[in-house]
Design a protein around this motif. Sequence first.
Motif, mmCIF file in Angstrom:
data_model
loop_
_atom_site.group_PDB
_atom_site.id
_atom_site.type_symbol
_atom_site.label_atom_id
_atom_site.label_comp_id
_atom_site.label_asym_id
_atom_site.label_seq_id
_atom_site.Cartn_x
_atom_site.Cartn_y
_atom_site.Cartn_z
ATOM 1 N N PHE A 1 27.048 18.199 6.830
ATOM 2 C CA PHE A 1 28.280 18.879 7.628
ATOM 3 C C PHE A 1 29.383 18.784 6.781
ATOM 4 N N GLY A 2 29.775 19.828 6.154
ATOM 5 C CA GLY A 2 30.823 19.551 5.224
ATOM 6 C C GLY A 2 32.352 19.840 5.778
ATOM 7 N N GLU A 3 33.338 19.512 4.930
ATOM 8 C CA GLU A 3 34.668 19.467 5.638
ATOM 9 C C GLU A 3 35.517 20.337 4.744
ATOM 10 N N GLU A 4 36.116 21.247 5.435
ATOM 11 C CA GLU A 4 36.980 22.117 4.565
ATOM 12 C C GLU A 4 38.329 21.474 4.537
ATOM 13 N N LEU A 5 39.167 21.996 3.535
ATOM 14 C CA LEU A 5 40.513 21.419 3.084
ATOM 15 C C LEU A 5 41.444 21.944 4.390
ATOM 16 N N GLY A 6 42.399 21.262 4.839
ATOM 17 C CA GLY A 6 43.214 21.600 5.834
ATOM 18 C C GLY A 6 44.300 22.363 5.151
ATOM 19 N N ALA B 1 19.530 20.647 -0.483
ATOM 20 C CA ALA B 1 20.592 20.290 0.520
ATOM 21 C C ALA B 1 21.213 21.662 1.020
ATOM 22 N N THR B 2 21.300 21.536 2.483
ATOM 23 C CA THR B 2 21.978 22.555 3.070
ATOM 24 C C THR B 2 23.373 22.080 3.612
ATOM 25 N N ILE B 3 24.387 22.723 3.212
ATOM 26 C CA ILE B 3 25.829 22.139 3.624
ATOM 27 C C ILE B 3 26.436 23.239 4.377
ATOM 28 N N THR B 4 26.643 22.811 5.727
ATOM 29 C CA THR B 4 27.425 23.666 6.850
ATOM 30 C C THR B 4 28.775 23.406 6.877
ATOM 31 N N TYR B 5 29.610 24.429 6.887
ATOM 32 C CA TYR B 5 31.051 24.268 6.746
ATOM 33 C C TYR B 5 31.856 24.889 8.239
ATOM 34 N N PRO B 6 32.689 24.117 8.720
ATOM 35 C CA PRO B 6 33.378 24.556 9.837
ATOM 36 C C PRO B 6 34.249 25.818 9.522
ATOM 37 N N ALA B 7 34.514 26.517 10.722
ATOM 38 C CA ALA B 7 35.526 27.610 10.637
ATOM 39 C C ALA B 7 36.359 27.489 11.722
ATOM 40 N N ARG B 8 37.806 27.689 11.265
ATOM 41 C CA ARG B 8 38.841 27.595 12.225
ATOM 42 C C ARG B 8 39.380 29.123 12.547
ATOM 43 N N TYR B 9 39.347 29.315 13.948
ATOM 44 C CA TYR B 9 40.154 30.710 14.440
ATOM 45 C C TYR B 9 41.516 30.939 14.063
ATOM 46 N N SER B 10 41.721 31.916 13.325
ATOM 47 C CA SER B 10 43.078 32.357 12.965
ATOM 48 C C SER B 10 43.788 32.695 14.251
ATOM 49 N N GLU B 11 45.156 32.724 14.272
ATOM 50 C CA GLU B 11 45.941 33.422 15.252
ATOM 51 C C GLU B 11 45.615 34.832 15.745
ATOM 52 N N GLU B 12 45.260 35.572 14.529
ATOM 53 C CA GLU B 12 44.911 36.952 14.621
ATOM 54 C C GLU B 12 43.518 36.965 15.434
ATOM 55 N N GLU B 13 42.654 36.253 15.213
ATOM 56 C CA GLU B 13 41.379 36.200 15.829
ATOM 57 C C GLU B 13 41.486 35.816 17.379
ATOM 58 N N GLU B 14 42.328 34.635 17.488
ATOM 59 C CA GLU B 14 42.293 34.198 18.815
ATOM 60 C C GLU B 14 43.231 35.221 19.764
ATOM 61 N N ASP B 15 44.358 35.810 19.106
ATOM 62 C CA ASP B 15 45.155 36.899 19.818
ATOM 63 C C ASP B 15 45.471 36.486 21.160
#
Length: 230
Positions: free
Chosen positions: A145-150, A35-49
Amino acid sequence: MDQEIENTRTDCWLEKIEDPEMELGCTKLVMEIEATITYPARYSEEEEDGDDEDYSDINQILAQDSNSYEDTLELNFLMDDNNGTAPTRFMMEQISSKLFDLNVPFRDHESIADKILNDVFAVARDPSRKADGKILCMRAVIHAFGEELGDEDMDIDPKFVPASKSALEKLERAIVVQVSTMCSVCREELVAGSEATRMPCLHLYHESCIVEWLGKSKYCPLCRYSMPSD
């Protein structure tokens, strides 16, 4: 144009059929599961700048953060009175339990178990393979496709969020069939043949133990499956 992400993909295939050293009286499955689980990543405010770039392409906003897990499932086929090969609840539970070990999201367990059992029984029913009483050695590869906690979920301390009364009333009873099954709340054994309380995630507990636990926390002690709360 909206893009959809396929949550799961499961591929199964037969590697070989083995003759057992002694008569089994049934067909046995030995399946290697990856099993291969891929997780999403959210851009932080610093990364988006403050950049106003349009991230409409889903590949631009999802990091390829994947983890792979592998284990072996051993399962005896359970046939019904009509010589059918429809998946039974017991086999679904065994597969789901293995998927938990592999960190596959609970929401995908039913569809993956259906896929696995349908493919396995297609092999077992094929008269040219003569699989009755043999050992089917198969392999399944799962991409989920995994889900990260908000942020809100991360801030909640589970012990202060009890499960709802209606959710507790809907808990099912089940007979313990496996030896050495342990209640993870009291850490004592659930005796084979005795009745236990089963959560929707299929984990078993002593009734008094899990009712007391869910009165404080809505999360399963083993897998953090979330029960409804008020």
